[in-house]
Structures are given as C-alpha cells and as structure tokens.
Design an enzyme around this catalytic site. Structure first.
Site, PDB file in Angstrom:
ATOM      1  N   HIS A  10      -0.642 -12.066  41.025  1.00 59.42           N
ATOM      2  CA  HIS A  10      -0.070 -13.421  41.096  1.00 59.42           C
ATOM      3  C   HIS A  10      -1.117 -14.486  40.811  1.00 59.42           C
ATOM      4  O   HIS A  10      -0.804 -15.670  40.768  1.00 59.42           O
ATOM      5  CB  HIS A  10       0.631 -13.658  42.431  1.00 59.42           C
ATOM      6  CG  HIS A  10      -0.254 -13.786  43.626  1.00 59.42           C
ATOM      7  ND1 HIS A  10      -0.449 -12.780  44.533  1.00 59.42           N
ATOM      8  CD2 HIS A  10      -1.001 -14.815  44.081  1.00 59.42           C
ATOM      9  CE1 HIS A  10      -1.266 -13.176  45.486  1.00 59.42           C
ATOM     10  NE2 HIS A  10      -1.618 -14.421  45.238  1.00 59.42           N
ATOM     11  N   SER A  61      -7.462 -17.333  49.403  1.00 59.32           N
ATOM     12  CA  SER A  61      -8.095 -16.022  49.556  1.00 59.32           C
ATOM     13  C   SER A  61      -7.455 -14.948  48.701  1.00 59.32           C
ATOM     14  O   SER A  61      -7.817 -13.784  48.816  1.00 59.32           O
ATOM     15  CB  SER A  61      -8.073 -15.599  51.030  1.00 59.32           C
ATOM     16  OG  SER A  61      -6.739 -15.471  51.479  1.00 59.32           O
ATOM     17  N   ASP A  71       0.466  -5.932  42.895  1.00 57.53           N
ATOM     18  CA  ASP A  71      -0.173  -7.247  42.941  1.00 57.53           C
ATOM     19  C   ASP A  71      -1.672  -7.167  42.666  1.00 57.53           C
ATOM     20  O   ASP A  71      -2.501  -7.515  43.503  1.00 57.53           O
ATOM     21  CB  ASP A  71       0.080  -7.891  44.306  1.00 57.53           C
ATOM     22  CG  ASP A  71      -0.181  -9.392  44.287  1.00 57.53           C
ATOM     23  OD1 ASP A  71      -0.456  -9.933  43.194  1.00 57.53           O
ATOM     24  OD2 ASP A  71      -0.109 -10.013  45.361  1.00 57.53           O
TER      25      ASP A  71
END
Length: 1081
Positions: free
Chosen positions: A202, A315, A233
């Site tokens: 993402h 993060s 991801d």
C-alpha cells in the site's frame, strides 16, 4: 491501504444514516496529505441530485468485514479479531481556513524530524504546521517507547537504523483501489549491493509512483517500483547504491522462521511522522487473519503476526526485528480503538519474491480465486469437520488450532461451482494443509497447471481438480485515459471484496472525471455499456470509444460496486476536444515508470442539426401572462475542464433567461459560469440541445451573457419585456423560478427589502463574488429554494432577475454557501443594449468595495449637515451614503479605505445604480470625506477586460495564473503575478507543499514577477532535478520550497485565451517527457 479513500468515505458518512452507528475502523499505515477538501457536499440548489437510496448501504457482509479506512472517522463494526488502523500519520482536523500568520502554509518535507503535515486539497486551504524541531530534539525522539534497552538491544538498534529509510512518495493518479495522494512511510534495505528496499504494497501502490528515500544520515536518492504483490501487503523498491556516498549501505536479513510467540521485537521506522522512532513489543499471536481495511485494498489469504507496539502514522514498511537484528516481520496495520495492538506481515512470501528479483526470475503467482480464512477447530466442527479428520490434523500439526475455510469463491473463477463458501480445506495435492504459506507455495508453483483439493462440506469428503490461474493476469497493469476520465479492467482486489467475477464485469472507472463524472463518488463505477454497445472489458471499451465523435451525446449504463443490484442510465457528452487524445498507460517494471502511448485521435464532431420543439404549458397557473415566461428559460450545463480562479466545482447545472431570442442571447449567473474556459450546453424546451459561448462577464454584478446559434432552434423562444424602472420595496410581484428539482414554480409575493450588499468573501479560497449591488428580497419560501428565476408583473414584464450567488466556504463543514437574491432589470439593460447592437462592452470600474452608511454614522465620520440634508432631500427613500470598505490591491492612489463618497462627477451617490457613471469614464472627479475633511480627488477607473483570467500554466501539478479579481479584492498586496490557483493530488506541488493562494516570487533566486519570467526560469531546470521556489503566502509570510521537477507525469503546459481558436483557448506544450503524460492528470 489506503490513503485518500477519505473522499469516498466522507461522502458516505454525510449521506448514509447508518454511518452514525459505526465507530470502529481498520486501516493500514503511512503518513499522507489529506484530500479532505475534495469532499463535495451537496449544493443547496442541486441537493436533489445527490445519489440516494440503495447505494447508501453496502452489502450486509461488508458491515463486518469492510470498515472504512483511517482517513476519516467513519467505519464499520469491528471484525472478529478486532478492528485495525492505518500506520499512516493522521492529520489535524481539516480546516478550510488559511493558516495563521505565524504558521507556514505547508510542510517542509526535509525538516530534520521528518514530520509530515496533512493539508486540505486545493483550491481549499492549508493546515497549520508544527514548529521545526532542532537536531537534539530529533535524536531524543528516536527512542520513543523503547524504555531501558539493554546494551545488546542498543547495539542491535544502532546497526538496524542504518538500513531503515524514510520513503516520501506520490501516487500520481487514481488507480484501482488507491486515489492520487502524497504520503510518506518506511522501508528497509534488503539488498545493499543491488539496491532493493522492502516496504508495503500500500506504499508502492498499484498505479504510477514517484518517490525518494532518505537514509539515516540524511542522504537522499530516488526509488522506483520493482514489484508490488497483487494480494499481499509488500512491495519492492529499487535505488542506486552508488548514490549513497557518505555511509556504508548494509541490508537486513529476512528470517521469517524466527517469528515466534513470546519473542521480544522492536519496530524501527518513520512513526508518527518522526524521521526515526523505535517501538518495543512482544509477539503474541502468529495465526491472526489478515485485517480488513474497508473498501479497496486489503491483504488476504495470509496469516498475520500480532504484537503490542502501538505504532502509528508513517510506520508502514518498518522492519520488525529481533534482538539479533534479523527482520522477522513487516509492519502493516493495527488497532484503531486505542489498543496498543499491531499487525505484521510474515516474511515468507516477501523473501521468495526478493530471491526471484535478485536472480532475475519472474515472480509467479497462482490463484484459484478463492479467499480462505483461518478458523478455529470449534467453528470448523460446526461447519461439518468430521472427528476423524480433526484427529488426523491435530496429530499431524499438534500446534495448530484451526484450519482453512473458504470464505469467498469468485463467480466464473477456476473454483466456481466446485468449491463453496464454508468448505473446510483438508488436503492439496494429497498433502494435509492448514497454513496459508504452504497453500501459496503450491499455487505459485502450479500456474497454468492443475491441483487437487480435498474439502469437507457438511461432513462429506469432496475431491475436486482445479486449474490454477495467473494472479498477475487479473491484476491491472494498464489503464486508458479518455474524455477526461481513466479506466481499467476490474481487479482481483475489487472483485474479491464484492464477490463478483473478474471477467466481463464491466470497465472500472478509476478516475471519475470529465465526461464520466458521476454524482456521488470519484471511483467505484463499472461501465456496462456506452452508446448502446456492451463494454465488458477494457479492450471492448476502447473499440467503442474510438468510434464516438467529439461532442456526441450518448447513453451510458453503469453500476457502483457497492450497489450492483441497481443500474444507472445517463446521457453524457463525450469530450474529445479538451481531451483529444485517447492514451494507454502501461506499467514498465524495468524503468519503474508507466509508459503512455496514443491509441486514438479524436473523431471530429458531427455538424449540428436544427431541431423543433415546444415548451411546456402552465394552463392551470393563475397569471397566464406571467407564467408564459417559461418560454424564455433554458437549462444551462457548464463543464470546466480545468479549475481556475478558485472555483470549487467542475460542473454546474442551472437555468438561464433568454434576453434576446432573435440573437440567441441568454443571461446566466456567474455561480454557474465562473470563467470562459468551459463548455456550455443549453437545453431549450427540454428537447433541443445546443452549444453556447460566453459573450460578456460582468465583473461585479454576478451575471454573464452567453450566445447560441438560433438557426439550430425551431421553437417559440420568447424575448421577455423588461421593466425600465426599478422595482420598489413593498410592491407586489409574481415570483417565477426553478426549484431544486429543476421544475418551474410560481407564487404571488411582495418585495420585502432592497438593500446594498456584498457577498461574503471566502477566506480560504478567493473566488468570484458579487459586490456593490442592490439585492432584492421577497416574502416567499420559494425564493430560498430556487437558484434561478424572475420577479415578473402580472402583465409579463420582468422586473428583476433571480440569481444564485456563490458565497464563502464554511470553515467547519467545508460547504460552499450560496445566496439567492434578485437583481433589478435596469441594472442589466445598458450592457444588454450594447451587446444587442453588436458591440462587446468594455466597461471600466472603480476597483473598490463599498458599503452603506446611515446619516448618524456619516455625521460622526465628518459629513456636514449640509450634505446630510441634501441626501435626505434628493433620495427620500434611502438616507444613505457609501463608504469605501476595501480597495483592490495595486489601486491605492485614488479612493482610500474609510472614504465616504459624496459625489462622482458632481452627481450625488446614494444608490448602487448611481455608480454606473464609472462604466464610461477613464477618470472620475470625486468629492469624498476623508478623516473628517472634504477632499476633491481625481479617481482612475480600470478596464474590466484586465480582470478575467486569460492565461494559465500547469507546472508540476500546480495551476498558475495571474491573481484573479477576487484575490485582488481580498489581499492588500499582490506579491507577484504567479499565483497558485489549484494543485493536483499526487503531484510534486502537493508533495512539497506548494498550496493554493501562494504566490511564487523567485525560482532559484531569480525574480519571477510574471508568467513569462517564470516559464523562462523553469525551462532551465532539468527533469528530475531539485529547484528552489521563494513563496509568499496569502497572509504575507515568506518561505522557501524545494521541489523536484517531473516531466513524465506532470508536463509543463499552458492554456492561452485565443478568440481565433475553435475552443477560444489554445494549448501550448512547453516541456514533457517522451512517452509521458501530455495533458492534465
């Protein structure tokens, strides 16, 4: 992920009654620039056209599985394993106010603490900033959450931080699940020799990407996508190791086998916008299902690792390391309800992909188009798992607590009609299987081959053989731009989310704009057919669009992913003149760019054909002569391909009044047509559609006059009779207007007031507003419901126009206020008469804003008793004078703020109509009261043609032009003629903080007081090169922006007003990359 779905989510929260009961949400990680100002609340006049009904509600299953993303406080119920939150840094509460003077308008992305500022998207406003931290404060921020680390941990951390990078990036356009955005996140080096960085999918995103990374010693280099997984991801970026000269580049070793329950870990990354933060935690679970992040991208078919680390925005992509410095997981998401719970992606599949990339091998990804969920044994028993199989599974895998169960089976996929939801997976190719990692491995090794599954369904063993498809084939790697919008095939991500087939579902609109701007959402639409031709996939769509001529009006049938039960049918006009080329963009994994090629030129528009029609009749109305005015109204649709002058909308619909049927002249509010770089269509008698052009735009009184070709209209259009005397307060009249449903309404009423007004200025977004006008108000509720109409006498004489006035933007709701007021016809007639005589009015005006003062105030300000008596005698209805409230910047040598105007050219000024004397004079002899003294001064007027925007430059995603009239009305000093009017999401302008309402005064230290000087200097700058801009905010705060040029996705181009061009504007391409974008994205 998924930044920026805030636009979509916010609209849903505003119109869905269900949104108030859902409070928890899931979200992945990374800081971002909020596009919140893009939220378009329903216009008061057109609220009836907002999408309502079934589309408000997502399918029931989504209420538990698809929570809205973290970019806005709407969400669905928490799923079984808890809700998840993004690690993208959250912005402060969006505001449409400009920043305070002591605060800079935008973020400096090179600040030492690495913090990012969320901003409203243009032409709205900017957000306040945190003050810069000094270097010592940044160093202290590094150890947030670590507590008293042992010497061993300290040594490990010192080694790890050298491999962690802060990633700043832009998704340059909307694609698949992701909108255009500017953001920052984290990554870490996994191959120092070849220059590979591991981060989240993402972050890399599915579409066009530009970005750079900053190492621990603040060295910077560009990064390019090498791989983004279709499902999981994670993504891999490439950088040039040779670009890092002042520190040795090392890499972290991926050890997925070391992730175990009870292991103490550290999350090292760009947390909460800090350049580097270190958060501690302990792994508590290895078998959590992948968190759902709501509509759009979510990971699935993998387990996640759970720990308590309380990481927050920025993060994304952080390494999760153990005490020995090995990367054991990848930071991805966490809880949104305040719990210190985080979710990490296991590194088994990223390690495989990295090895393939290192060896130059293709990363095969197989799929049977089934989403599996890890469910505990007790639930599996309820689904029909037999005791014998449970016993065998538990003996084979004594540490396992559950099995894989089919959750979603896509129609028309390899498993369709063979595997069903609720089936418990026992074996694959004869091998007992309970883990996602092993299932992924088998599928990836069996692409285009066959596998056998043993499943249990209600206690019955079923053996099926399935073909394994290529996951990359159902993951879009191309899109087509046509008619101002972008399209691609439906992705596996979207299909899985809504349990629909990936093939022949229709063409997905990833950027709903231009001709395909549909009400309700900027994305999520599936085109089913165009011009009565089916469009099941992108190739068919392209073939259909290639054959449609410019300006054709065609029928389009479409659905939204959240309501596939309902088909919408609409008629759209295909724009192939502002967007003449149809382009194909294809992902190039070797360069990391997307290559653009022209696949079709525009088909010329067909010659217009005369049409015949009749107007509706209102035989039941009481006032037949008055309601016959319906034959003078035409529906006006204006489409603005480029946003200029701070205007908030790209499309407006309303009504205009035909003022000369023989010449085809129509008067319309400037709230509908704010500037003349637009397409205007008129619908006459609800039947005939013709194009129109702007003839004249009044700079003060909120109306424009447009013209259509009368030879194309065979209808009894009526030229109304206009009153030459001003309507009076208390006078009875008939109100005729068009309500929110665009239907005619009529009522007898009375004029309640006629007062001098100025529409309130929009502090955040200066845009056209009417000033110095006498507004008529009436005593009927219809007046507030109608944006267009007339006040008309019973004999059919038009006494006043009823118009919409665009007002200020509400700082809390972000809604643009509109006012509905009357304008007496004598104010319009002088201009109209000149146009009817074949002349284009060249008015001159006083560049001042005035307001009325009563005699009590005038006396205090120094007006003599003699002038007060004369005022009362000459105008017994209005005992008032005018005081200068504001002088436009650059015109301070005539009238001054606070002056009370007594006479102009020896004429006493008590009404707005008295100011018309300014229209035909270069100078006016004024008698004013200034500081209690009478002064005779010579006041210059200014030509109105200089007030309209006639040139716009697109540079690095910013729209630049001369400060328009509204800016000059509101600002005390124009700092340069290079004014930032708007900016594109995901552009360098957005990324580096160049905001609407900023002025650019210098480029690389060279003054650029106008667009010519600006273009001269920016052409000296090489592509992908940094440069400096000296910028002045609207509130006179100077700052310096550094920005990197990108000609591939954001070419330098210009639109220049040219009456000889068919469109009235000429497009000039100054700088662009071969194979790049060649129009505004």
């Amino acid at each position: 992920m998924l930044l920026g779905r805030v636009i979509f989510a916010a609209r849903e929260s505003l119109r869905s009654p269900a949104s108030s009961i859902v409070t928890l949400l899931q979200r992945p990680c990374a800081t971002y620039n909020s596009p919140s100002a893009c939220i378009r609340l329903p216009n008061r006049f057109f609220s009836a056209h907002a999408i309502v009904g079934a589309r408000q509600h997502a399918p029931l299953r989504s209420a538990f599985r698809r929570s809205q993303t973290a970019r806005i406080s709407t969400a669905t119920a928490m799923e079984q394993n808890g809700d998840a939150r993004t690690k993208r840094k959250q912005p402060p509460t969006p505001s449409s106010e400009r920043p305070m003077k002591q605060m800079k308008a935008e973020a400096d992305y090179h600040k030492r603490n690495g913090s990012a500022i969320a901003t409203s998207q243009g032409p709205a406003s900017t957000q306040p900033m945190e003050e810069d931290s000094d270097f010592e404060e940044m160093e202290m921020a590094r150890v947030v959450g670590t507590g008293q680390d042992t010497a061993e941990w300290q040594k490990t951390i010192e080694k790890v931080v050298k491999n962690v990078v802060s990633i700043h990036f832009c998704a340059t356009c909307s694609f698949d699940t992701d909108p255009a955005l500017a953001s920052e996140a984290t990554g870490f080096v996994v191959d120092a020799e070849k220059g590979y960085i591991l981060t989240n999918r993402h972050v890399v995103g599915p579409g066009p990407f530009i970005g750079y990374c900053i190492f621990d010693n603040h060295e910077e280099c560009d990064v390019y996508p090498v791989y983004r997984d279709p499902v999981h991801d994670f993504g891999i970026l490439r950088f040039d190791p040779k670009a890092i000269k002042y520190m040795p580049v090392e890499s972290l070793v991926l050890r997925p086998d070391l992730a175990k329950v009870g292991v103490e870990i550290r999350v090292v990354g760009n947390d909460a916008g800090e350049k580097l933060s270190i958060l501690s935690g302990v792994i508590s679970r290895l078998d959590r299902n992948a968190p759902e992040y709501g509509e759009g991208y979510s990971d699935f078919n993998t387990n996640y690792i759970q720990a308590a680390a309380a990481a927050s925005g920025g993060s994304s992509g952080s390494p999760v390391v153990d005490k020995d410095g090995f990367a054991v997981a990848l930071q991805a998401g966490g809880r949104a309800d305040g719990a210190a719970t985080d979710y990490f992606l296991p590194l088994d599949r990223p390690l495989r992909a990295l090895n393939c990339v290192r060896n130059g091998q293709t990363i095969t990804r197989g799929t049977i188009q089934v989403q599996w969920m890890l469910k505990p044994f007790d639930e599996c028993r309820r689904l029909g798992l037999s005791p014998d199989w449970e016993k065998e599974i538990r003996q084979a895998f004594p540490k396992e607590t559950g099995m894989l169960v089919a959750e979603v089976v896509l129609p028309k996929g390899p498993a369709d009609k063979k595997v069903e939801e609720g089936d418990v997976l026992i074996k694959v190719n004869g091998e007992l299987l309970t883990q996602f990692v092993r299932l992924d491995s088998i599928l990836d090794d069996s692409v285009d081959g066959k596998i056998s599954l043993l499943i249990q369904r209600g206690g019955e063993d079923i053996l099926v053989e399935l073909g394994v498809g290529n996951l990359h084939d159902i993951t879009p790697d191309r899109f087509v731009s046509a008619a101002g919008a972008s399209f691609h095939d439906l992705s596996y991500q979207q299909a899985r989310l809504y349990a629909i087939a990936t093939q022949d579902a229709g063409v997905y609109v990833c950027e709903s704009a231009g001709s395909f701007r549909f009400d309700g959402s900027d994305s999520g639409w599936l085109i089913q057919s165009i011009d009565n031709k089916e469009t099941p996939n992108l190739d068919t769509f392209v073939d259909v669009m290639k054959a449609i001529p410019d300006r054709s009006r065609v029928v389009v049938v479409y659905k939204h992913l959240r309501d596939l039960h309902t088909s919408s049918t609409n008629i759209i006009t295909i724009d192939r003149h502002w967007h003449s080329k149809m382009r194909l963009a294809k992902r190039n994994d070797k360069t990391g760019l997307w290559d653009f090629t022209v696949i079709a030129d525009a088909v010329p528009a067909a010659p217009p054909v005369p049409r015949k029609a009749n107007f509706i009749r209102m035989d039941s109305a009481k006032y037949p002569a008055a309601v016959d005015i319906v034959r003078s109204f035409v529906r006006v649709s204006a489409s603005m391909p480029i946003k200029l002058d701070g205007f908030p909308r790209a499309r407006k619909i309303g009504y205009g009044l035909v003022v000369d049927a023989d010449q085809g002249l129509v008067i319309v509010s400037r709230a509908l047509i704010p500037y003349n770089l637009c397409d205007i269509m008129l619908t006459i008698a609800d039947s005939i559609i013709v194009d129109a052009k702007v003839v004249f735009m009044h700079p003060l009184q909120n109306y424009a006059i447009i013209k259509y070709d009368t030879s194309l209209v065979n209808a009894p259009v009526k030229t109304p009779k206009f009153a030459t005397n001003f309507i009076k307060q208390g006078e009875e009249t008939v109100f005729f207007g068009f309500n929110q449903n665009l239907r005619p309404v009529v009522a007898k009423t009375v004029v309640t007031d006629i007062t001098t007004v100025a529409i309130p200025a929009s502090a955040a977004t200066p845009r056209y507003r009417a000033i110095n006008l006498d507004a008529v108000t009436v005593d009927t509720n219809l007046a507030s419901q109608c944006g267009t109409g007339v006040l008309i006498s019973e004999d059919g004489t038009v006494q006043a126009l009823w118009l919409s006035y665009l007002g200020e933007r509400n700082s809390h709701s972000g809604k643009d206020n509109e006012y509905h007021l009357g304008l007496a016809t004598p104010m319009v007639l002088p201009v109209l008469k000149e146009i009817q005589n074949g002349n284009t009015p060249t008015l001159r005006i006083l560049n001042v804003e005035t307001h009325t003062v009563q005699m009590s105030q005038a006396r205090i300000m120094g007006v003599s008793e003699e002038w007060i008596e004369r005022t009362e005698k000459d105008d017994p209805e209005r005992h008032q004078l005018f005081m200068v409230r504001k002088v436009d910047s650059g015109h301070e040598h005539g009238l001054q703020e606070g002056d009370v105007i007594l006479t102009l050219n020896n004429k006493l000024i008590t009404r707005v109509s008295d100011l018309d004397i300014m229209y035909d004079n270069d100078f006016l002899e004024a008698l004013v009261v200034r500081k209690r003294k009478e002064l005779s001064i010579k006041v210059p007027t200014v030509p109105t043609e200089d007030l309209e925007t006639d040139r716009a430059v697109m540079f690095c995603g910013a729209t630049l032009h001369r400060p328009h009239h509204a800016v000059r009305q509101q600002i005390s000093k124009v700092h340069s003629d290079v004014y930032v009017s708007a900016r594109a999401r995901g552009s360098p302008a957005y990324m580096y903080g160049l905001a609407p309402t900023n002025f650019i005064t210098h480029v690389n230290g060279v003054p650029t007081q106008n667009l010519d000087a600006f273009l001269k200097e920016v052409k000296k700058i090489g592509d992908n090169t940094y440069f400096r801009l000296k910028v002045m905010t609207f509130d006179n705060v100077p700052w310096v922006a550094t920005m990197k040029k990108n000609e591939h996705y954001f070419p330098t181009m210009e639109y220049v007003k040219d009456t000889t061009d068919e469109l009235g504007w000429r497009k000039i391409m100054h700088e662009c990359d071969e194979g790049g974008v060649r129009e505004v994205m």
